[in-house]
Design a protein around this motif. Structure first.
Motif, PDB file in Angstrom:
ATOM      1  N   LYS A 476      28.722  33.317   6.736  1.00  0.00           N
ATOM      2  CA  LYS A 476      27.668  32.953   7.668  1.00  0.00           C
ATOM      3  C   LYS A 476      27.048  34.209   8.301  1.00  0.00           C
ATOM      4  N   ALA A 477      27.906  35.164   8.640  1.00  0.00           N
ATOM      5  CA  ALA A 477      27.420  36.391   9.282  1.00  0.00           C
ATOM      6  C   ALA A 477      26.778  37.334   8.276  1.00  0.00           C
ATOM      7  N   ALA A 478      26.978  37.038   6.972  1.00  0.00           N
ATOM      8  CA  ALA A 478      26.531  37.932   5.906  1.00  0.00           C
ATOM      9  C   ALA A 478      27.081  39.348   6.116  1.00  0.00           C
ATOM     10  N   VAL A 479      28.374  39.396   6.451  1.00  0.00           N
ATOM     11  CA  VAL A 479      29.049  40.683   6.638  1.00  0.00           C
ATOM     12  C   VAL A 479      30.170  40.771   5.608  1.00  0.00           C
ATOM     13  N   GLU A 480      30.305  41.935   4.983  1.00  0.00           N
ATOM     14  CA  GLU A 480      31.417  42.172   4.069  1.00  0.00           C
ATOM     15  C   GLU A 480      32.706  42.246   4.879  1.00  0.00           C
ATOM     16  N   ARG A 481      33.755  41.607   4.376  1.00  0.00           N
ATOM     17  CA  ARG A 481      35.036  41.652   5.100  1.00  0.00           C
ATOM     18  C   ARG A 481      35.460  43.099   5.366  1.00  0.00           C
ATOM     19  N   ALA A 482      35.398  43.934   4.331  1.00  0.00           N
ATOM     20  CA  ALA A 482      35.916  45.301   4.453  1.00  0.00           C
ATOM     21  C   ALA A 482      35.115  46.132   5.454  1.00  0.00           C
ATOM     22  N   ALA A 483      33.887  45.702   5.714  1.00  0.00           N
ATOM     23  CA  ALA A 483      33.004  46.501   6.581  1.00  0.00           C
ATOM     24  C   ALA A 483      33.510  46.560   8.026  1.00  0.00           C
ATOM     25  N   VAL A 484      34.329  45.591   8.439  1.00  0.00           N
ATOM     26  CA  VAL A 484      34.783  45.598   9.837  1.00  0.00           C
ATOM     27  C   VAL A 484      36.144  46.274  10.001  1.00  0.00           C
ATOM     28  N   ALA A 549      27.793  42.164  21.492  1.00  0.00           N
ATOM     29  CA  ALA A 549      28.615  43.325  21.845  1.00  0.00           C
ATOM     30  C   ALA A 549      30.060  43.175  21.358  1.00  0.00           C
ATOM     31  N   THR A 550      30.551  41.944  21.319  1.00  0.00           N
ATOM     32  CA  THR A 550      31.948  41.746  20.906  1.00  0.00           C
ATOM     33  C   THR A 550      32.057  41.344  19.443  1.00  0.00           C
ATOM     34  N   ARG A 551      30.926  41.201  18.784  1.00  0.00           N
ATOM     35  CA  ARG A 551      30.932  40.622  17.441  1.00  0.00           C
ATOM     36  C   ARG A 551      31.824  41.391  16.458  1.00  0.00           C
ATOM     37  N   ASP A 552      31.622  42.679  16.328  1.00  0.00           N
ATOM     38  CA  ASP A 552      32.384  43.438  15.327  1.00  0.00           C
ATOM     39  C   ASP A 552      33.873  43.442  15.645  1.00  0.00           C
ATOM     40  N   SER A 553      34.175  43.585  16.925  1.00  0.00           N
ATOM     41  CA  SER A 553      35.576  43.575  17.335  1.00  0.00           C
ATOM     42  C   SER A 553      36.236  42.246  16.953  1.00  0.00           C
ATOM     43  N   ARG A 554      35.543  41.144  17.239  1.00  0.00           N
ATOM     44  CA  ARG A 554      36.122  39.827  16.931  1.00  0.00           C
ATOM     45  C   ARG A 554      36.160  39.565  15.430  1.00  0.00           C
ATOM     46  N   LEU A 555      35.147  40.058  14.736  1.00  0.00           N
ATOM     47  CA  LEU A 555      35.194  39.930  13.274  1.00  0.00           C
ATOM     48  C   LEU A 555      36.384  40.703  12.720  1.00  0.00           C
ATOM     49  N   ALA A 556      36.691  41.833  13.325  1.00  0.00           N
ATOM     50  CA  ALA A 556      37.851  42.617  12.869  1.00  0.00           C
ATOM     51  C   ALA A 556      39.137  41.814  13.052  1.00  0.00           C
ATOM     52  N   LEU A 557      39.238  41.099  14.173  1.00  0.00           N
ATOM     53  CA  LEU A 557      40.407  40.236  14.391  1.00  0.00           C
ATOM     54  C   LEU A 557      40.447  39.103  13.366  1.00  0.00           C
ATOM     55  N   CYS A 558      39.280  38.547  13.063  1.00  0.00           N
ATOM     56  CA  CYS A 558      39.198  37.476  12.062  1.00  0.00           C
ATOM     57  C   CYS A 558      39.685  37.993  10.705  1.00  0.00           C
ATOM     58  N   ASP A 559      39.191  39.150  10.336  1.00  0.00           N
ATOM     59  CA  ASP A 559      39.548  39.705   9.028  1.00  0.00           C
ATOM     60  C   ASP A 559      41.046  39.969   8.931  1.00  0.00           C
ATOM     61  N   LEU A 560      41.600  40.559   9.968  1.00  0.00           N
ATOM     62  CA  LEU A 560      43.029  40.880   9.919  1.00  0.00           C
ATOM     63  C   LEU A 560      43.866  39.596   9.895  1.00  0.00           C
TER      64      LEU A 560
END
Ligand code: ARG
Length: 580
Positions: A476-484, A549-560
C-alpha cells in the motif's frame, strides 16, 4: 548484539567486579526479563551472600557506578536487592537497528558449535506411517532446522525399522509371489497391505512359519544374494513411500538420511565384546545382560538390560547401544538427540547408561530423549482413521491440503490458480505442523481441524495472516521492505516500546527453545509477538495522513516484525505467504 539483556550483561559483569573486587569472568549478573520493568538484575543476591554483604548495598553500589546510565532511563533497587531497569528509547532503537541489519534478525550463533545427530521419524519398512510418526517427524525436523540455524553441524538420521523377524515372512511371501522380480507397489491408501498378507499366511500355515523362520536366519547371515535382493527391494519400495510423505509434508529427510536398524547389525558382536571386556556382561536366565544401576522392575528387583537373548538373537538394546557407539565414535557427535515417544523412555535411559558405563557416552558427548505424548481424537484415545486403526499420516497430510484448498477458495478467490494451490498447501501443512509444534511435546493433545485452521488464536493461519498483512502495508505504501532497514526506530508510544521489547527477545527465545528441545516455546513467543504487533498497529498509525514524521520508524518496526515471524516459522518448517 540485539538482545538487550545480553548486551547489558557484559557491562554489568564489569560493574559487579568493580564493586565486589571479584574477577569479572566469575560473575553472573543474572539479568532476566521482568513484569514490572524492562529487565531485572538479580546478581547482587548471590554475590552479597558470598561476600557476607548486604545485597541492597551491593545493588545500590552497582547502580552508583553509573555503568547503566547510558542505556537506562531508570534504575531502581527493589526488594531484597534486585535492580529494576528501564531502557532508554535510544538504546532500544539501536538494538532494533542492529537486529534489522543482521541476516539472522539478531539471533546469536551457538557459543560452542557441536556435531549433533538428530534421530527422528523412524517408520517401519512394509508398514504405514501413522499419527505417532507425525510427532517424531515434525519435532525432529524443527529441531534440525533450529540446531542448524544456531551453527551446529547436524546429521539427520532416519532409524527405520528394516530388520528383524518380520522380514522372514515378508521375504518368504515375496518368494511365493515370484521372487525379486515380483511387481511390488506400495498402495498409498494401505501401505501395510503386503505385510498383512504375509502375516495372514504366517498365522495360517505351519509350513510357511517354518520357511519364514529359516529365512530370518538366512537374512541374518547376509550371505544369500536372492534373500538380500528381496530384502533390499522391500526397503527401497518403502523408502519411496516415505519420500512421498516427507515431500508432501515438507520435511528435510532424504534417502541419504536413512540409517536403519540393519546398519548396526554387523557392528553388534564387537559391541558385545567391548561390554564383555569392560566386565559389564552378565548372564541371567541364559540371556546376556547388563545390570544398569537404578532400574528396577515392578517387584523392586534390579532390571537387566538384555543384550543377547537365550537363543543368541540380538534385540533393540543391542542395536541401540551399538548405535550410540556409532554416533559418538564414527560420527564424532557430542549431542545425540532421540525424537521418540515417551513409552521408550526407560529403555533409552538404560541404553544411555550402559553406553556411559562403557565409557562411550561421556562428556562432552551426551544423549537427550526428546520424548512426546500422543495425538488424541475426540474420544481421548489415539487418533484413529475410520477403520479404527491409528490414523495414517498421509491421510492427515492430504486432508490438511484439502482443507487449505477450501479455505483459500472461500477467502482468496481473486488470486491466480497457481498461487491458490500454493497457498492451500502453505495453509494446510502449516496448520498441521503448527498444531503439533505449539503443543508441549511431552503432553497429549487433541487433534482438531477447526481449531488448527482458525484465523484466531495460537495457530499457523493467524501468524501467516499477520505476516501477509504486514506485507500488504508495504504494498500500500509502495515502499520496498529493505528500504526501511537502515532506519533506527524511534520508540515513543507504550505500544512501540512493548513491540520493541518483544522483538528483541527473539534471540533469547530461540536459544531457550533449543536448550529445552521444546518447539512450543518458540510458538508461544511468535503468537505473543503477533498479538503485540496488533496492539501496536491499532494504537500507532503507520501510513495515515498526518503521521509522516513517524512513518519510516513504524515501517521499520513492521518490517522487523514480519522478518521475525517469517524466520521463526521457518525454523518450525512453516512457510509464510506474502499475501492471502
Ligand atoms: N520404528 C519404530 C516405530 O515406528 C520407532 C523406533 C524408534 N527408535 C529410534 N531409534 N528412532 O515405532
Amino acid at each position: 548484539m540485539a538482545d538487550p539483556l545480553h548486551t547489558i550483561a557484559a557491562t554489568l559483569r564489569d560493574a559487579f567486579a568493580a564493586v565486589t573486587g571479584l574477577p569479572a569472568d566469575s560473575i553472573d549478573p543474572v539479568v532476566r526479563p521482568s513484569e514490572r520493568a524492562d529487565a531485572q538484575v538479580n546478581g547482587a543476591l548471590a554475590l552479597a551472600k558470598q561476600l557476607g554483604r548486604n545485597p541492597r548495598d551491593v545493588a545500590q553500589a552497582v547502580v552508583d557506578t553509573g555503568a547503566l546510565s547510558g542505556v537506562c532511563s531508570a534504575t531502581e533497587v527493589a526488594g531484597p536487592g534486585f535492580i529494576n531497569l528501564t531502557f532508554t528509547p535510544e538504546f532500544l532503537g539501536e538494538q532494533l537497528a542492529a537486529a534489522a541489519a543482521d541476516q539472522r534478525v539478531g539471533v546469536r550463533p551457538a557459543a560452542n558449535p557441536e556435531i549433533a545427530v538428530v534421530d527422528y521419524s523412524a517408520p517401519n519398512v512394509a508398514k504405514e506411517m501413522h499419527v505417532g510418526h507425525l510427532r517424531t517427524t515434525l519435532i525432529g525436523d524443527a529441531l534440525v532446522r533450529m540446531l542448524e540455524f544456531l551453527g551446529h553441524t547436524v546429521i539427520r538420521e532416519n532409524h527405520i525399522g528394516d530388520w528383524g523377524t518380520p522380514f522372514g515372512m515378508l521375504i518368504e511371501h515375496m518368494v511365493d509371489l515370484g521372487g525379486v522380480d515380483t511387481e511390488l507397489t506400495v498402495d498409498l491408501s494401505d501401505p501395510s497391505a503386503f505385510y498383512k498378507q504375509a502375516r495372514a499366511k504366517f498365522d495360517a500355515s505351519d509350513e510357511f512359519k517354518d520357511r519364514a523362520r529359516a529365512r530370518v536366519t538366512l537374512l541374518q547371515s547376509r550371505t544369500d544374494a536372492p534373500t538380500m535382493a528381496i530384502w533390499q527391494k522391500l526397503v527401497d519400495k518403502s523408502a519411496d513411500y516415505f519420500d512421498v510423505v516427507y515431500g508432501k509434508l515438507g520435511v528435510l529427510l532424504r534417502r541419504d538420511d536413512i540409517v536403519g536398524e540393519s546398519f548396526y547389525q554387523p557392528l553388534m558382536p564387537a559391541m558385545l565384546d567391548r561390554l564383555d571386556q569392560a566386565g559389564l556382561l552378565d548372564e541371567s536366565d541364559g540371556a546376556k545382560v547388563v545390570w544398569v544401576p537404578g532400574f528396577k522392575n515392578r517387584d523392586g528387583e534390579p532390571l537387566p538390560l538384555i543384550v543377547q537373548a537365550r537363543t543368541g538373537g540380538f534385540n533393540y538394546a543391542t542395536s541401540d547401544i551399538t548405535c550410540v557407539l556409532d554416533r559418538v565414535e564414527r560420527l564424532h557427535a557430542t549431542l545425540l538427540v532421540y525424537c521418540i515417544g515417551t513409552p521408550q523412555s526407560q529403555h533409552l535411559q538404560m541404553v544411555f547408561k550402559a553406553a556411559e558405563m562403557l565409557g562411550v557416552l561421556v562428556p562432552p558427548a551426551r544423549a537427550v530423549h526428546v520424548n512426546n505424548g500422543n495425538v488424541l481424537g475426540d474420544d481421548r484415545k489415539i487418533l484413529k482413521s475410520r477403520s479404527g486403526e491409528p490414523a495414517m499420516l498421509l491421510d492427515l497430510v492430504d486432508a490438511a491440503i484439502e482443507r487449505g484448498r477450501a479455505i483459500v477458495a472461500a477467502r482468496s478467490p481473486e488470486l491466480p490458480a497457481d498461487e491458490q494451490a500454493e497457498l492451500a498447501r502453505t495453509l494446510g501443512i502449516g496448520a498441521l505442523k503448527y498444531a503439533e509444534l505449539s503443543s508441549d511435546r511431552i503432553k497429549d493433545y487433541v487433534f482438531d481441524w477447526d481449531r488448527m485452521l482458525a484465523f484466531e488464536g495460537n495457530t499457523a493461519p493467524y501468524l501467516q495472516y499477520a505476516h501477509a498483512r504486514i506485507c500488504s502495508i508495504f504494498r500500500k505504501a509502495a515502499v520496498e521492505r529493505a528500504a526501511v532497514r537502515a532506519t533506527t526506530p524511534a520508540i515513543a508510544e507504550p505500544q512501540e516500546r512493548a513491540l520493541a521489547l518483544q522483538l528483541l527477545q527473539f534471540d533469547a527465545v530461540v536459544h531457550d527453545t533449543v536448550d529445552k528441545f521444546s518447539p512450543h516455546r518458540l510458538c508461544t513467543y511468535l503468537f505473543d509477538l503477533a498479538q503485540t504487533f496488533t496492539s501496536f498497529y491499532e494504537a500507532c498509525p503507520v501510513l495515515k495522513d498526518g503521521h509522516e514524521a513517524t512513518r519510516d520508524s513504524r515501517l521499520a518496526l513492521c518490517d522487523l516484525t514480519a522478518r521475525t515471524l517469517a524466520q521463526g516459522l521457518d525454523l518450525l518448517g512453516i512457510a509464510v505467504p506474502e499475501r492471502m
